[in-house]
Design an enzyme around this catalytic site. Structure first.
Site, PDB file in Angstrom:
ATOM      1  NE  ARG A  37     -12.332  -2.588  -4.437  1.00 50.90           N
ATOM      2  CZ  ARG A  37     -12.075  -3.859  -4.106  1.00 50.90           C
ATOM      3  NH1 ARG A  37     -12.994  -4.601  -3.518  1.00 50.90           N
ATOM      4  NH2 ARG A  37     -10.882  -4.374  -4.325  1.00 50.90           N
ATOM      5  CB  ILE A  63      -9.403  -4.214  -8.488  1.00 53.85           C
ATOM      6  CG1 ILE A  63      -9.809  -2.841  -7.936  1.00 53.85           C
ATOM      7  CG2 ILE A  63     -10.111  -5.298  -7.695  1.00 53.85           C
ATOM      8  CD1 ILE A  63     -11.340  -2.554  -8.087  1.00 53.85           C
ATOM      9  CB  SER A  64      -5.153  -2.229  -5.071  1.00 50.91           C
ATOM     10  OG  SER A  64      -4.103  -2.149  -5.994  1.00 50.91           O
ATOM     11  CD  GLN A  65      -6.356  -5.868   1.408  1.00 48.69           C
ATOM     12  OE1 GLN A  65      -5.297  -6.370   1.022  1.00 48.69           O
ATOM     13  NE2 GLN A  65      -6.711  -5.796   2.660  1.00 48.69           N
ATOM     14  N   PRO A  66      -9.081  -2.546  -1.025  1.00 47.97           N
ATOM     15  CG  PRO A  66     -11.416  -2.479  -0.820  1.00 47.97           C
ATOM     16  CD  PRO A  66     -10.274  -3.421  -1.075  1.00 47.97           C
TER      17      PRO A  66
END
Ligand code: SAH
Length: 213
Positions: A37, A63-66
């Site tokens: 990431r 970027i979206s949260q994992p």
């Protein structure tokens, strides 16, 4: 930037966090363990990349949260060679996770700057989505339809009808619906005209916007 043993160790810790938060799909967890990431973020975020947080990626996007990536990916129930349409390529991290899960990914992004950066980055990392497109995801990709599943990674004020029409029977559409905050919504296509709807609580996304900028 490189992918080192330290990064790998941080990813293992992230996978543990995601398991504790309720992610169970092994295919999802292994993809998160595999995809670096930190390489999808500006180098100034290197030390934070494996925190379970969203970060800016330029052009006012994130970027979206994992956890969100894992949650949406799990709802898709991806199988090997499934055709998956992604709306909102952004950094390409979700695209990479889906590719690592064995999907044939078709991804659309409406910000030209992000589209260009990410379409150069992914091949460098050995990640090969089937199609990357600059365009308006509200319309989907009629020429490549139908899809086994569709994932929308921006907050949609409504569920775009063309996306519903481009699902296979039995196919799954995962979409955060709402303006200010979003309810994670899963539609499963039962037949030509009927969809089963499931809702999974609140998330926060940047908005899904119509037309190109
Ligand atoms: N999956 C991405 C999430 C990026 S944020 C990641 O993990 O990095 C959502 C993305 O959706 C942004 O890049 C935004 O530009 C894009 N987007 C918004 N509206 C869109 C539309 N109508 N069609 C395609 N992409 C759109």
């Amino acid at each position: 930037m490189k992918d080192t043993a330290k990064h790998q160790g941080l990813r293992n810790q992230l996978v543990t966090v995601l398991k504790e938060k309720g992610i169970t799909d092994k295919n999802v967890l292994e993809a998160i363990r595999k995809i670096p990431r930190h390489l999808f973020l500006n180098s100034s975020f290197e030390n934070y990349a494996y925190q379970d947080k969203a970060f800016p990626i330029g052009a006012g996007q994130t970027i979206s949260q994992p956890y969100t990536v894992a949650f949406q990916s799990q709802l898709l129930e991806v199988e090997q060679d499934h055709k998956v349409l992604e709306i909102g390529t952004g950094s390409g991290y979700q695209t990479a996770v889906l590719c690592a899960m064995g999907a044939k990914v078709f991804s659309i992004e409406r910000q030209n700057e992000l589209y260009r950066t990410t379409s150069l980055l992914l091949p460098k990392l050995g990640i090969r989505p089937k199609v990357m497109m600059f365009g308006d995801g509200y319309k989907g990709l009629p020429n490549d339809a139908p899809f086994d599943s569709i994932i929308v990674t921006a907050g949609a004020p409504i569920i775009p009808q063309p996306l519903m029409a481009q699902l296979k029977i039995g196919g799954r559409l995962v979409i955060p619906v709402g303006e200010d905050h979003q309810i994670m919504t899963l539609l499963i296509r039962k037949n030509e005209t009927q969809f089963e709807k499931h809702e999974f609580g609140e998330f926060r996304f940047v908005p899904l916007l119509e037309n190109k900028n």
